[in-house]
Design an enzyme around this catalytic site. Structure first.
Site, PDB file in Angstrom:
ATOM      1  N   CYS A 210       0.812  -1.230   0.000  1.00  0.00           N
ATOM      2  CA  CYS A 210       0.000   0.000   0.000  1.00  0.00           C
ATOM      3  C   CYS A 210       0.841   1.273   0.000  1.00  0.00           C
ATOM      4  O   CYS A 210       0.559   2.212  -0.748  1.00  0.00           O
ATOM      5  CB  CYS A 210      -0.983  -0.009   1.172  1.00  0.00           C
ATOM      6  SG  CYS A 210      -0.215   0.003   2.810  1.00  0.00           S
ATOM      7  N   HIS A 261      -2.719   0.766   6.915  1.00  0.00           N
ATOM      8  CA  HIS A 261      -3.091   0.700   5.500  1.00  0.00           C
ATOM      9  C   HIS A 261      -3.463   2.090   5.005  1.00  0.00           C
ATOM     10  O   HIS A 261      -3.876   2.956   5.793  1.00  0.00           O
ATOM     11  CB  HIS A 261      -4.266  -0.260   5.286  1.00  0.00           C
ATOM     12  CG  HIS A 261      -4.514  -0.583   3.841  1.00  0.00           C
ATOM     13  ND1 HIS A 261      -3.627  -1.308   3.077  1.00  0.00           N
ATOM     14  CD2 HIS A 261      -5.557  -0.264   3.015  1.00  0.00           C
ATOM     15  CE1 HIS A 261      -4.106  -1.430   1.854  1.00  0.00           C
ATOM     16  NE2 HIS A 261      -5.267  -0.795   1.782  1.00  0.00           N
ATOM     17  N   HIS A 273      -6.241   1.514  -4.061  1.00  0.00           N
ATOM     18  CA  HIS A 273      -5.177   1.113  -3.131  1.00  0.00           C
ATOM     19  C   HIS A 273      -4.621  -0.248  -3.531  1.00  0.00           C
ATOM     20  O   HIS A 273      -5.155  -0.927  -4.419  1.00  0.00           O
ATOM     21  CB  HIS A 273      -5.744   1.034  -1.707  1.00  0.00           C
ATOM     22  CG  HIS A 273      -6.811  -0.016  -1.554  1.00  0.00           C
ATOM     23  ND1 HIS A 273      -6.718  -1.071  -0.686  1.00  0.00           N
ATOM     24  CD2 HIS A 273      -8.012  -0.192  -2.195  1.00  0.00           C
ATOM     25  CE1 HIS A 273      -7.807  -1.833  -0.773  1.00  0.00           C
ATOM     26  NE2 HIS A 273      -8.615  -1.313  -1.671  1.00  0.00           N
TER      27      HIS A 273
END
Length: 303
Positions: A210, A261, A273
């Site tokens: 990420c 995240h 993402h």
């Protein structure tokens, strides 16, 4: 003479004792939208200390929970001769609910933006009506929902010296020319990378995690950024309430405790993402992402 000296010493000792500051354990009551990280920053302590002092096994909090936030030093009160009564000024008040005002109980999967859309109001109005400190919501939290025409700003009642209108949450500043240009390029690059596989630590089109995805996309779009992790990006950005397409969105407690995240906000409650299936577009209203949602932020390097 000795008796006079002894009396003087005792008086000085007594005065010194009374003037010393007192240290006592401070407590904080959790407000809707609070996180351990925000409380730790406010009281200049670590998250680990907060969890240790309060015997917390996770980072989860609930509204009205009392937390020990360490020792606060409180100055002893001073005696004042002929005290003058302070002039009491009226506090600013929020407009009384109109006939069209209703209440809404937050359900699992709700977000501030989905509720605003449902009632035809703005997220800013809901934040002001309920004096929210962030965009985070709790399940079973009760929200006051007014009409779209109902004013949401606080109105001072003192004409002599108006009290400042409190800001319920940081509001996104208009995106400047640099940010607008970079965001447009970043989204184009991000969408071109859809279905690229997930690779832990990856930061190239061969595979991304990420934070590597954010680093690559922003770098290719022309912004000089460091190759850091999610916590690093979190610390390099400023919190905002109204995200622009291209801003960052953060989550916590996904595969590890804390900020874990992140993605790029793509509008309409969606974000792009590096998920477990690779680069993909997800919706903030889905139960999983809503549960782990922290907030929106903007890199401080953008102008």
């Amino acid at each position: 003479m000795k008796q006079q000296l002894l009396s003087g010493v005792l008086a000085i000792a007594l005065f010194s004792t009374v003037s010393l500051p007192l240290a006592e354990a401070a407590t904080y009551k959790v407000q809707p939208g609070d996180t351990l990280y925000r409380i730790a920053q406010k009281y200049k302590v670590s998250v680990a200390d907060l969890k240790s002092w309060n015997k917390l096994s996770s980072d989860s909090l609930y509204a009205n929970q009392s937390l020990n936030v360490g020792n606060a030093v409180i100055a002893a009160p001073k005696k004042v001769k002929n005290p003058v009564k302070a002039k009491v000024t009226a506090k600013p008040t929020t407009p009384a609910p109109s006939a069209g005002t209703t209440t809404y109980t937050v359900k699992k999967g709700d977000s501030l933006y989905s509720i605003a859309k449902k009632y035809g109001v703005t997220a800013d109005q809901i934040i002001a009506w309920n004096k929210l400190g962030s965009t985070n919501l709790l399940v079973n939290q009760t929200l006051k929902i007014g009409s779209a025409q109902q004013p949401s700003k606080v109105v001072p009642v003192s004409a002599e010296k108006p009290a400042p209108i409190p800001t319920p949450a940081p509001i996104a500043a208009p995106v400047g020319n640099q940010a607008s240009s970079i965001y447009a390029a970043a989204l184009k690059i991000a969408y071109s990378l859809e279905r690229t596989p997930y690779v832990f630590g990856g930061a190239t089109p061969a595979g991304f995690d990420c934070s590597g995805f954010i680093y690559y996309v922003y770098s290719q779009a022309g912004l000089k950024v460091s190759r850091t992790d999610t916590v690093g990006f979190y610390n390099l950005s400023s919190e905002i309430a109204n995200p622009a397409i291209g801003d960052l969105v953060f989550f916590q407690d996904t595969y590890k405790p804390g900020i874990s995240h992140m993605g790029i906000y793509a509008g309409n409650n969606s974000f792009i993402h590096a998920g477990s299936k690779g680069i993909e577009v997800s919706n903030l209203a889905t139960p999983y992402w809503n549960q782990h949602f922290v907030g929106f932020k903007r890199l401080k390097a953008l102008k």
